[in-house]
Design an enzyme around this catalytic site. Structure first.
Site, PDB file in Angstrom:
ATOM      1  N   HIS A 129       7.249  10.879 -22.344  1.00  0.00           N
ATOM      2  CA  HIS A 129       8.030  11.160 -23.556  1.00  0.00           C
ATOM      3  C   HIS A 129       8.034   9.903 -24.428  1.00  0.00           C
ATOM      4  O   HIS A 129       8.222   8.790 -23.926  1.00  0.00           O
ATOM      5  CB  HIS A 129       9.465  11.548 -23.182  1.00  0.00           C
ATOM      6  CG  HIS A 129      10.249  12.106 -24.325  1.00  0.00           C
ATOM      7  ND1 HIS A 129      10.792  11.318 -25.326  1.00  0.00           N
ATOM      8  CD2 HIS A 129      10.597  13.403 -24.629  1.00  0.00           C
ATOM      9  CE1 HIS A 129      11.428  12.082 -26.184  1.00  0.00           C
ATOM     10  NE2 HIS A 129      11.330  13.364 -25.793  1.00  0.00           N
ATOM     11  N   ASP A 132      11.870   8.498 -24.243  1.00  0.00           N
ATOM     12  CA  ASP A 132      12.441   8.275 -22.917  1.00  0.00           C
ATOM     13  C   ASP A 132      11.606   7.337 -22.053  1.00  0.00           C
ATOM     14  O   ASP A 132      12.151   6.696 -21.141  1.00  0.00           O
ATOM     15  CB  ASP A 132      12.603   9.618 -22.187  1.00  0.00           C
ATOM     16  CG  ASP A 132      13.586  10.539 -22.886  1.00  0.00           C
ATOM     17  OD1 ASP A 132      14.417  10.024 -23.665  1.00  0.00           O
ATOM     18  OD2 ASP A 132      13.516  11.763 -22.663  1.00  0.00           O
ATOM     19  N   SER A 139      14.346  -0.875 -28.877  1.00  0.00           N
ATOM     20  CA  SER A 139      14.759  -0.289 -30.151  1.00  0.00           C
ATOM     21  C   SER A 139      13.745  -0.724 -31.197  1.00  0.00           C
ATOM     22  O   SER A 139      13.085  -1.761 -31.034  1.00  0.00           O
ATOM     23  CB  SER A 139      16.158  -0.778 -30.538  1.00  0.00           C
ATOM     24  OG  SER A 139      16.433  -0.530 -31.905  1.00  0.00           O
ATOM     25  N   HIS A 188      -1.885 -40.307 -64.302  1.00  0.00           N
ATOM     26  CA  HIS A 188      -1.542 -39.637 -65.572  1.00  0.00           C
ATOM     27  C   HIS A 188      -2.806 -39.142 -66.294  1.00  0.00           C
ATOM     28  O   HIS A 188      -2.817 -39.019 -67.521  1.00  0.00           O
ATOM     29  CB  HIS A 188      -0.767 -40.578 -66.508  1.00  0.00           C
ATOM     30  CG  HIS A 188       0.459 -41.167 -65.898  1.00  0.00           C
ATOM     31  ND1 HIS A 188       1.704 -40.585 -66.013  1.00  0.00           N
ATOM     32  CD2 HIS A 188       0.637 -42.290 -65.148  1.00  0.00           C
ATOM     33  CE1 HIS A 188       2.597 -41.330 -65.372  1.00  0.00           C
ATOM     34  NE2 HIS A 188       1.975 -42.358 -64.835  1.00  0.00           N
ATOM     35  N   SER A 318     -22.411 -18.141 -66.829  1.00  0.00           N
ATOM     36  CA  SER A 318     -22.101 -17.526 -68.111  1.00  0.00           C
ATOM     37  C   SER A 318     -23.094 -16.430 -68.445  1.00  0.00           C
ATOM     38  O   SER A 318     -24.288 -16.547 -68.141  1.00  0.00           O
ATOM     39  CB  SER A 318     -22.109 -18.578 -69.225  1.00  0.00           C
ATOM     40  OG  SER A 318     -21.944 -17.986 -70.496  1.00  0.00           O
ATOM     41  N   LYS A 324     -25.525 -22.628 -67.690  1.00  0.00           N
ATOM     42  CA  LYS A 324     -24.158 -23.062 -67.387  1.00  0.00           C
ATOM     43  C   LYS A 324     -23.809 -22.686 -65.950  1.00  0.00           C
ATOM     44  O   LYS A 324     -24.048 -21.569 -65.502  1.00  0.00           O
ATOM     45  CB  LYS A 324     -23.160 -22.417 -68.347  1.00  0.00           C
ATOM     46  CG  LYS A 324     -21.771 -23.025 -68.317  1.00  0.00           C
ATOM     47  CD  LYS A 324     -20.924 -22.429 -69.446  1.00  0.00           C
ATOM     48  CE  LYS A 324     -19.611 -23.184 -69.625  1.00  0.00           C
ATOM     49  NZ  LYS A 324     -18.711 -22.998 -68.494  1.00  0.00           N
ATOM     50  N   VAL A 325     -23.233 -23.649 -65.233  1.00  0.00           N
ATOM     51  CA  VAL A 325     -22.798 -23.417 -63.852  1.00  0.00           C
ATOM     52  C   VAL A 325     -21.333 -23.810 -63.755  1.00  0.00           C
ATOM     53  O   VAL A 325     -20.946 -24.924 -64.138  1.00  0.00           O
ATOM     54  CB  VAL A 325     -23.635 -24.229 -62.848  1.00  0.00           C
ATOM     55  CG1 VAL A 325     -23.119 -24.007 -61.429  1.00  0.00           C
ATOM     56  CG2 VAL A 325     -25.107 -23.829 -62.944  1.00  0.00           C
ATOM     57  N   GLU A 331     -12.290 -22.076 -58.266  1.00  0.00           N
ATOM     58  CA  GLU A 331     -11.489 -21.055 -58.935  1.00  0.00           C
ATOM     59  C   GLU A 331     -11.033 -19.980 -57.946  1.00  0.00           C
ATOM     60  O   GLU A 331      -9.879 -19.519 -57.982  1.00  0.00           O
ATOM     61  CB  GLU A 331     -12.292 -20.443 -60.080  1.00  0.00           C
ATOM     62  CG  GLU A 331     -12.559 -21.427 -61.214  1.00  0.00           C
ATOM     63  CD  GLU A 331     -13.668 -20.987 -62.148  1.00  0.00           C
ATOM     64  OE1 GLU A 331     -14.186 -19.859 -61.973  1.00  0.00           O
ATOM     65  OE2 GLU A 331     -14.029 -21.764 -63.055  1.00  0.00           O
TER      66      GLU A 331
END
Length: 462
Positions: A129, A132, A139, A188, A318, A324-325, A331
């Protein structure tokens, strides 16, 4: 329409696909929660099967269920642990907050599989069961949080930590390889004093080393299992010794040092350990985000940016600009990190939203933490293989930038004074010349020799 069978529960009759191993509770959950189409993660299902197997063995030792019942439950649970019957767990993540639907899903699948093994009809609840026998001494309120702890600890141990160690090792290799490459430091985002490129990478390596330590520390909380607290932490209907025996079985199955919770009321009403575990992922994500951003800055250009390192070219960047690479691996990694940042907010809200003696956000917490673990592991693996290991240093360009930097005058300040050094820096900027050129014209005024000047401006002495 496919053939169905009829089962009944306390609410009445339910029509279920005839070949389904799940029962009425699961079918009601499928009908009640057609929310995301995303079921509870396989890691949780496997962890639940581990719990049911351990519980069956403990219940047998305590003479609560007969040996033949325990053996049937263990056989069915082992099949689920091995990845069988995956389609039998269709309940959505966004379900009852205690995870009761998933607990009953597991109870029903195991019980019906036991019926098959015993030559009985599916749905007969013979000889096993779902409540049971399969759910005996348990629980949903203690098994679901236990399953989360087991699943996350296993994912940390076997998925996340191995990749972290590989990633850390790759960073250490770069730190060693770039030890003799001198570059300009930046604070900075402005020119600062010279440093070694290897030192820069050693900083990233140390971040990963500390991330490993944080994750291992967080696992100590995951090792405490709520199992045995049953409904609210009092352990009602759970015999003395069950939690200890079942936990020992879980330790044997997982080879991780799980232990019974010191306080079952804390273990079931709060999920602080899960917040702490995800916080270690959140901190890791911030470190990876910063590192990836640094690397694409250092590689920017390639001719009109910093260009101090070269990242491996993985794909055209692109659809309109030939040749362009882009730093796509950086990313991808930072997007994963952004997802983890959002996931941490979800985990925090889920934990804070728990009320009184039970947290009712557990399925979402489980999904979110496991998603973060998987995403970070996969993203680090891809980034390590497709980017990190192939990074090259542009040694000559690094040296050229050092020579052009007015920050080189910092090395002269202790000899000629801060004010005089500032004047030289300003003159170099205005005349677009190097600090070395200005100083060579004023050696007598500065009171230093050419040899001393060369020594002071040597980046190796910085």
């Amino acid at each position: 329409m496919s053939e169905t069978r009829i089962e009944s529960d306390s609410l009445g009759e339910v029509r279920i696909p005839s070949e389904a191993l799940y029962g009425a509770s699961t079918q009601r959950a499928v009908e009640n929660f057609p929310i995301s189409g995303t079921p509870v993660p396989p890691d949780i299902i496997q962890a639940f099967a581990i719990i049911k197997l351990a519980a069956a063995k403990a219940n047998e030792k305590l003479d609560i269920i007969p040996q033949e019942y325990a053996e049937l439950i263990c056989q069915a649970a082992n099949e689920i642990i091995d990845g069988q019957h995956a389609a039998q767990f269709p309940v959505d993540i966004f379900q009852t907050g205690s995870g009761t639907s998933t607990n009953m899903n597991m109870n029903e699948v195991i019980a019906n599989r036991c019926s098959q093994l015993a030559g009985e009809q599916i749905g007969s609840k013979k000889p096993i069961h779902p409540n049971d026998h399969v759910n005996q001494s348990q629980s949903s309120n203690d098994t679901f949080p236990t399953a989360i702890h087991i699943a996350v600890a296993l994912a940390f141990q076997h998925q996340l930590l191995p990749e972290l160690h590989h990633f850390h090792g790759a960073l250490l290799e770069k730190a060693h390889a770039f030890h003799e490459v001198y570059k300009i430091g930046r604070t900075h985002l402005m020119d600062a004093t010279p440093m070694r490129l290897g030192q820069e990478f050693s900083g990233y390596a140390r971040q990963l080393e500390k991330a490993i330590d944080r994750i291992k520390e967080a696992m100590h909380g995951l090792y405490e299992l709520p199992l045995g607290g049953t409904a609210v932490g009092t352990g009602i209907n759970c015999p003395h010794g069950f939690a200890r025996m079942a936990t020992e079985e879980i330790v044997d199955l997982t080879k991780l040092p799980f232990r019974e919770a010191l306080n079952h009321f804390e273990a079931q009403s709060s999920k602080d350990d899960l917040v702490h575990a995800h916080a270690s992922l959140h901190t890791l994500a911030t470190a990876l985000f910063k590192m990836a951003n640094d690397l694409r800055l250092l590689a920017s250009g390639p001719r009109c940016g910093l260009g101090e390192i070269t990242l491996p070219a993985t794909q055209p960047g692109s659809s309109i600009m030939p040749g362009k690479v882009n730093p796509v691996m950086c990313e991808s990694l930072t997007m994963v990190c952004a997802r983890v940042f959002g996931n941490h907010s979800t985990v925090e809200h889920c934990n804070a939203g728990g009320q009184l003696n039970l947290n009712t956000f557990m399925p979402l917490m489980a999904y979110t933490i496991l998603e973060s673990t998987s995403l970070l592991s996969s993203a680090m693996h891809a980034f390590r293989e497709k980017c990190l290991q192939g990074i090259q240093a542009n040694k000559e360009h690094c040296a050229e930038l050092i020579e052009r930097s007015t920050a080189m005058v910092t090395a002269l300040a202790p000899i000629i004074g801060y004010d005089q050094a500032s004047k030289i820096a300003k003159q170099a900027m205005q005349e677009k010349r190097t600090v070395r050129d200005i100083c060579l014209e004023n050696l007598n005024q500065l009171g230093i020799s050419k040899e001393k000047l060369d020594s002071l401006l040597d980046p190796a002495n910085a």
